[in-house]
Design an enzyme around this catalytic site. Structure first.
Site, mmCIF file in Angstrom:
data_model
loop_
_atom_site.group_PDB
_atom_site.id
_atom_site.type_symbol
_atom_site.label_atom_id
_atom_site.label_comp_id
_atom_site.label_asym_id
_atom_site.label_seq_id
_atom_site.Cartn_x
_atom_site.Cartn_y
_atom_site.Cartn_z
ATOM 1 N N LYS A 80 0.820 -1.216 0.000
ATOM 2 C CA LYS A 80 0.000 0.000 0.000
ATOM 3 C C LYS A 80 0.857 1.271 0.000
ATOM 4 O O LYS A 80 0.367 2.349 -0.326
ATOM 5 C CB LYS A 80 -0.963 0.012 1.185
ATOM 6 C CG LYS A 80 -0.341 0.150 2.546
ATOM 7 C CD LYS A 80 -1.406 0.102 3.639
ATOM 8 C CE LYS A 80 -0.809 0.159 5.033
ATOM 9 N NZ LYS A 80 -0.111 1.396 5.338
ATOM 10 N N ASP A 81 2.159 1.142 0.347
ATOM 11 C CA ASP A 81 3.057 2.304 0.329
ATOM 12 C C ASP A 81 3.678 2.551 -1.043
ATOM 13 O O ASP A 81 4.339 3.569 -1.246
ATOM 14 C CB ASP A 81 4.204 2.101 1.333
ATOM 15 C CG ASP A 81 3.735 2.082 2.769
ATOM 16 O OD1 ASP A 81 2.669 2.663 3.051
ATOM 17 O OD2 ASP A 81 4.429 1.478 3.614
ATOM 18 N N ARG A 126 -7.339 8.674 4.195
ATOM 19 C CA ARG A 126 -8.429 7.721 3.941
ATOM 20 C C ARG A 126 -9.139 7.366 5.238
ATOM 21 O O ARG A 126 -10.375 7.382 5.320
ATOM 22 C CB ARG A 126 -7.860 6.460 3.276
ATOM 23 C CG ARG A 126 -8.871 5.326 3.106
ATOM 24 C CD ARG A 126 -8.167 4.042 2.679
ATOM 25 N NE ARG A 126 -7.158 3.592 3.640
ATOM 26 C CZ ARG A 126 -7.432 2.884 4.733
ATOM 27 N NH1 ARG A 126 -8.669 2.524 5.000
ATOM 28 N NH2 ARG A 126 -6.463 2.516 5.550
ATOM 29 N N ARG A 127 -8.368 7.042 6.270
ATOM 30 C CA ARG A 127 -8.977 6.682 7.556
ATOM 31 C C ARG A 127 -9.676 7.881 8.180
ATOM 32 O O ARG A 127 -10.775 7.763 8.730
ATOM 33 C CB ARG A 127 -7.900 6.136 8.502
ATOM 34 C CG ARG A 127 -7.383 4.763 8.100
ATOM 35 C CD ARG A 127 -6.179 4.351 8.919
ATOM 36 N NE ARG A 127 -5.721 3.013 8.551
ATOM 37 C CZ ARG A 127 -4.472 2.594 8.660
ATOM 38 N NH1 ARG A 127 -3.537 3.416 9.127
ATOM 39 N NH2 ARG A 127 -4.132 1.364 8.303
ATOM 40 N N ARG A 144 1.998 9.928 13.497
ATOM 41 C CA ARG A 144 3.070 9.443 12.642
ATOM 42 C C ARG A 144 4.011 8.533 13.402
ATOM 43 O O ARG A 144 3.986 8.469 14.612
ATOM 44 C CB ARG A 144 3.870 10.636 12.079
ATOM 45 C CG ARG A 144 3.103 11.522 11.112
ATOM 46 C CD ARG A 144 2.850 10.852 9.774
ATOM 47 N NE ARG A 144 4.054 10.183 9.317
ATOM 48 C CZ ARG A 144 5.137 10.802 8.821
ATOM 49 N NH1 ARG A 144 5.162 12.107 8.716
ATOM 50 N NH2 ARG A 144 6.179 10.111 8.422
ATOM 51 N N ARG A 150 3.724 4.724 17.347
ATOM 52 C CA ARG A 150 2.332 5.174 17.362
ATOM 53 C C ARG A 150 1.561 4.600 18.556
ATOM 54 O O ARG A 150 0.755 5.298 19.172
ATOM 55 C CB ARG A 150 1.645 4.802 16.046
ATOM 56 C CG ARG A 150 2.021 5.743 14.893
ATOM 57 C CD ARG A 150 1.317 5.384 13.614
ATOM 58 N NE ARG A 150 1.966 4.264 12.923
ATOM 59 C CZ ARG A 150 1.335 3.343 12.227
ATOM 60 N NH1 ARG A 150 0.013 3.353 12.135
ATOM 61 N NH2 ARG A 150 2.003 2.385 11.616
ATOM 62 N N CYS A 235 -2.353 12.058 -7.444
ATOM 63 C CA CYS A 235 -2.658 12.915 -6.291
ATOM 64 C C CYS A 235 -3.068 12.066 -5.105
ATOM 65 O O CYS A 235 -3.788 11.080 -5.256
ATOM 66 C CB CYS A 235 -3.795 13.868 -6.659
ATOM 67 S SG CYS A 235 -4.519 14.740 -5.263
#
Length: 305
Positions: A80-81, A126-127, A144, A150, A235
């Protein structure tokens, strides 16, 4: 020909776990390997929200450069990164079998979910957008750092909870008991999947990695990433997408949200597994034609200011 395959990885605990998983898989097939940990820009700068840093490739660029310079042979990423367009000369080597794609809430008690007051932490647009879509009165703050950092920040804060990818916590066995599954939250495209990349001209490594590829996971994440690529056009945006294979059918759910979560444009589609070519693209185009173009313009305008 035989050579030691140098595996490039970020140096966080989770990234090293992923790299060691690939290392073990390669060594089981008779290959010699070496781990080469490096720090990425995304790991070094914890003061800015990711979207302000130009999130595309922030965790992968350092390893891309190391590969192109010949310092490592392959690189292991949380898929996903990874930007939907890989750098010239770098190709997918394998998609490992996908772990959980779920988002979870680590909390200090869930009573606040029944109220209009609550503070949730996440570094993901998104979250954030999906949380505000469901809980519009809540406050969402930026978070972050690697998963350990975290979790510590959450413990040290007065926040009610923070959102994590289940797979990351499960892989390094630090998933606490005080969590709930966010089954209503659409995950990031390719969440829970690991991608190994190699140089296009490196036939030895590409052949070695091909034995590690999990076909069903590859099919699903490619649909999700195609959806993301067509929608975002480079984007950063609050986009969720999930493809699942059930009884030889691929079921896809995707959505684009406004940053404040007030607007949601969703698509759902099911196709036989042998008819899924362009499925991600077609679902993205459906959203773009259903007011998605206008929403993407607003998102870009907000992020560029």
């Amino acid at each position: 020909m035989s050579k030691v395959i140098r595996i490039g990885t970020r140096d966080s605990e989770l990234a090293l776990w992923q790299a060691k998983t690939v290392q073990n898989a390669l060594e089981k097939t008779g290959h010699k390997t070496e781990l080469v940990p490096v720090k990425s820009t995304g790991d070094l700068n914890l003061d800015q929200p990711l979207y302000e840093m130009g999130i595309t490739g922030i965790f992968t660029k350092t390893l891309d450069v190391a590969m192109i310079k010949g310092e490592v042979d392959i690189a292991v990423h949380s898929m996903k990164d990874v930007p939907t367009a890989l750098p010239k000369g770098i190709v997918e080597g394998a998609v490992m079998k996908r772990a959980s794609n779920k988002d979870i809430l680590i909390h200090k008690g869930v009573g606040f979910l029944e109220t209009e007051e609550g503070t949730i932490a996440t570094g993901s647009l998104r979250r954030k957008a999906q949380w505000l879509h469901k809980y519009p009165k809540h406050n969402v703050v930026d978070l972050r750092g690697n998963v350990n950092t975290r979790l510590q920040k959450l413990e040290d804060s007065d926040w009610n909870g923070a959102i994590f990818a289940a797979a990351g916590l499960e892989r390094i066995e630090i998933k606490p008991e005080n969590f709930i599954d966010l089954n209503w939250m659409i995950p990031a495209p390719a969440q829970g999947a690991m991608l190994i990349v190699a140089m296009e001209n490196d036939e030895y490594c590409r052949k070695a990695l091909s034995a590690l590829n999990h076909k069903e996971s590859e099919i699903c994440v490619h649909i999700e990433r195609e959806f993301l690529r067509v929608l975002e056009g480079g984007c950063t945006a609050p986009i969720g997408g999930l493809a699942r294979i059930v009884n030889d059918y691929v079921h896809f759910q995707g959505a684009l949200f406004s940053i404040d979560g007030q607007q949601k444009i969703e698509v759902e589609r099911s196709l036989p597994i042998n008819e899924v070519k362009n499925m991600g693209r077609d679902c993205a185009l459906e959203i773009l034609e259903n007011e998605g173009k206008e929403l993407m313009k607003k998102i870009k305008s907000v992020l560029n200011n």
